[in-house]
Design a protein around this motif. Structure first.
Motif, short mmCIF file in Angstrom:
data_model
loop_
_atom_site.label_atom_id
_atom_site.label_comp_id
_atom_site.label_asym_id
_atom_site.label_seq_id
_atom_site.Cartn_x
_atom_site.Cartn_y
_atom_site.Cartn_z
N ILE A 75 -20.38 -27.65 -29.82
CA ILE A 75 -20.67 -27.18 -28.47
C ILE A 75 -20.96 -28.36 -27.55
O ILE A 75 -21.67 -29.29 -27.94
CB ILE A 75 -21.89 -26.23 -28.47
CG1 ILE A 75 -21.65 -25.05 -29.41
CG2 ILE A 75 -22.23 -25.77 -27.06
CD1 ILE A 75 -20.47 -24.18 -29.05
N GLU A 76 -20.43 -28.28 -26.33
CA GLU A 76 -20.71 -29.27 -25.29
C GLU A 76 -20.90 -28.57 -23.96
O GLU A 76 -20.52 -27.41 -23.79
CB GLU A 76 -19.53 -30.25 -25.13
CG GLU A 76 -19.31 -31.18 -26.29
CD GLU A 76 -18.18 -32.16 -26.03
OE1 GLU A 76 -18.06 -33.08 -26.83
OE2 GLU A 76 -17.42 -32.00 -25.06
N ASN A 77 -21.47 -29.30 -23.01
CA ASN A 77 -21.54 -28.88 -21.61
C ASN A 77 -22.14 -27.49 -21.40
O ASN A 77 -21.57 -26.66 -20.71
CB ASN A 77 -20.15 -28.95 -20.96
CG ASN A 77 -19.54 -30.32 -21.05
OD1 ASN A 77 -20.24 -31.32 -20.90
ND2 ASN A 77 -18.25 -30.39 -21.33
N VAL A 78 -23.29 -27.26 -21.98
CA VAL A 78 -23.96 -25.98 -21.80
C VAL A 78 -24.61 -25.97 -20.42
O VAL A 78 -25.36 -26.87 -20.06
CB VAL A 78 -25.01 -25.73 -22.90
CG1 VAL A 78 -25.76 -24.44 -22.65
CG2 VAL A 78 -24.33 -25.71 -24.26
N ARG A 79 -24.30 -24.95 -19.66
CA ARG A 79 -24.88 -24.74 -18.33
C ARG A 79 -25.55 -23.38 -18.31
O ARG A 79 -25.59 -22.69 -19.32
CB ARG A 79 -23.79 -24.83 -17.24
CG ARG A 79 -23.02 -26.12 -17.22
CD ARG A 79 -23.93 -27.28 -16.78
NE ARG A 79 -23.22 -28.54 -16.73
CZ ARG A 79 -23.29 -29.48 -17.63
NH1 ARG A 79 -24.03 -29.32 -18.71
NH2 ARG A 79 -22.63 -30.61 -17.51
N PHE A 83 -20.44 -22.49 -21.32
CA PHE A 83 -20.50 -23.57 -22.31
C PHE A 83 -19.09 -23.80 -22.83
O PHE A 83 -18.20 -22.97 -22.68
CB PHE A 83 -21.46 -23.23 -23.45
CG PHE A 83 -21.12 -22.00 -24.23
CD1 PHE A 83 -20.35 -22.07 -25.38
CD2 PHE A 83 -21.57 -20.76 -23.80
CE1 PHE A 83 -20.02 -20.92 -26.09
CE2 PHE A 83 -21.25 -19.61 -24.51
CZ PHE A 83 -20.48 -19.68 -25.66
N THR A 84 -18.90 -24.98 -23.42
CA THR A 84 -17.59 -25.35 -23.95
C THR A 84 -17.66 -25.47 -25.47
O THR A 84 -18.57 -26.10 -26.00
CB THR A 84 -17.12 -26.69 -23.36
OG1 THR A 84 -17.06 -26.55 -21.93
CG2 THR A 84 -15.75 -27.09 -23.89
N LEU A 102 -13.56 -22.88 -22.66
CA LEU A 102 -14.68 -22.64 -21.76
C LEU A 102 -15.08 -21.17 -21.90
O LEU A 102 -14.26 -20.27 -21.64
CB LEU A 102 -14.30 -22.96 -20.32
CG LEU A 102 -15.38 -22.71 -19.28
CD1 LEU A 102 -16.62 -23.57 -19.55
CD2 LEU A 102 -14.84 -22.97 -17.88
N CYS A 103 -16.31 -20.93 -22.33
CA CYS A 103 -16.82 -19.57 -22.56
C CYS A 103 -17.84 -19.22 -21.48
O CYS A 103 -18.66 -20.07 -21.10
CB CYS A 103 -17.49 -19.48 -23.93
SG CYS A 103 -16.40 -19.88 -25.31
N LEU A 124 -26.56 -22.18 -29.66
CA LEU A 124 -25.69 -23.26 -29.18
C LEU A 124 -26.27 -24.63 -29.51
O LEU A 124 -25.52 -25.54 -29.90
CB LEU A 124 -25.48 -23.14 -27.67
CG LEU A 124 -24.72 -21.90 -27.20
CD1 LEU A 124 -24.71 -21.83 -25.68
CD2 LEU A 124 -23.31 -21.85 -27.76
N ALA A 125 -27.58 -24.78 -29.39
CA ALA A 125 -28.22 -26.07 -29.68
C ALA A 125 -27.99 -26.49 -31.13
O ALA A 125 -27.91 -27.68 -31.42
CB ALA A 125 -29.72 -25.99 -29.37
N GLY A 126 -27.86 -25.54 -32.02
CA GLY A 126 -27.61 -25.86 -33.42
C GLY A 126 -26.26 -26.48 -33.68
O GLY A 126 -26.05 -27.09 -34.73
N TYR A 127 -25.33 -26.36 -32.73
CA TYR A 127 -23.98 -26.91 -32.88
C TYR A 127 -23.68 -28.01 -31.86
O TYR A 127 -22.54 -28.43 -31.72
CB TYR A 127 -22.93 -25.80 -32.73
CG TYR A 127 -23.04 -24.73 -33.78
CD1 TYR A 127 -22.78 -25.02 -35.12
CD2 TYR A 127 -23.42 -23.44 -33.45
CE1 TYR A 127 -22.88 -24.03 -36.09
CE2 TYR A 127 -23.52 -22.45 -34.41
CZ TYR A 127 -23.25 -22.75 -35.72
OH TYR A 127 -23.35 -21.78 -36.68
N ALA A 128 -24.70 -28.48 -31.15
CA ALA A 128 -24.50 -29.49 -30.11
C ALA A 128 -24.85 -30.87 -30.62
O ALA A 128 -25.62 -31.02 -31.56
CB ALA A 128 -25.37 -29.14 -28.90
#
Length: 140
Positions: A75-79, A83-84, A102-103, A124-128
């Motif tokens: 995961i990247e670019n969480v807003r 997120f991506t 982009l999800c 998401l943090a677990g995969y960032a």
């Protein structure tokens, strides 16, 4: 960075007239891995997510064989409301494609995007990677 790893089996019908896996089959492979990452393992994403964009860079052709492809996701670019998901696709340990999706979290009852929940941010943090993990926590 914690990557999610998922094996995806090709189908004979994924090959095209040029005798390699057709580019359109990759969208199904990405979807299978993404669904396994979020929905099979975490109930927290059952509220709804839609796809806003896909990007795929094809690096090498793949010819059908019975062994599965290996997809690695992170995961990247969480807003606040997006997120991506990034992917690398490997065929017998050779990198054959890179992709991004982009999800957007979505509320289907009102037919509008929604903000990520604290539970979703935790997943998401677990995969960032470390930089994105810190940013995800700052928005909680």
């Amino acid at each position: 960075m914690s990557r999610f790893v998922h094996a995806v089996h090709m189908r004979w019908s994924d090959m095209d007239a040029y005798r390699h896996v057709n580019n359109s089959a990759y969208l199904a492979y990405l979807e299978q891995a993404r669904v396994a990452m979020f929905f099979h393992r975490h109930e927290g994403f059952s509220a709804g997510t839609v796809i806003a964009r896909h990007e795929i860079d094809y690096l090498r052709p793949v010819v059908y064989h019975p062994e599965p492809l290996r997809l690695e996701l992170w995961i990247e670019n969480v807003r606040g409301a997006r997120f991506t998901v990034r992917y690398e696709v490997f065929d017998r340990d050779v990198l054959v494609a890179r992709a991004a999706t982009l999800c957007v979290p979505f509320d289907f009852t009102i037919d509008r995007p929604r903000r990520l929940t604290a539970e979703e941010r935790g997943i998401l943090a677990g995969y960032a990677d470390d930089d994105d993990r810190a940013a995800i926590g700052a928005h909680s």
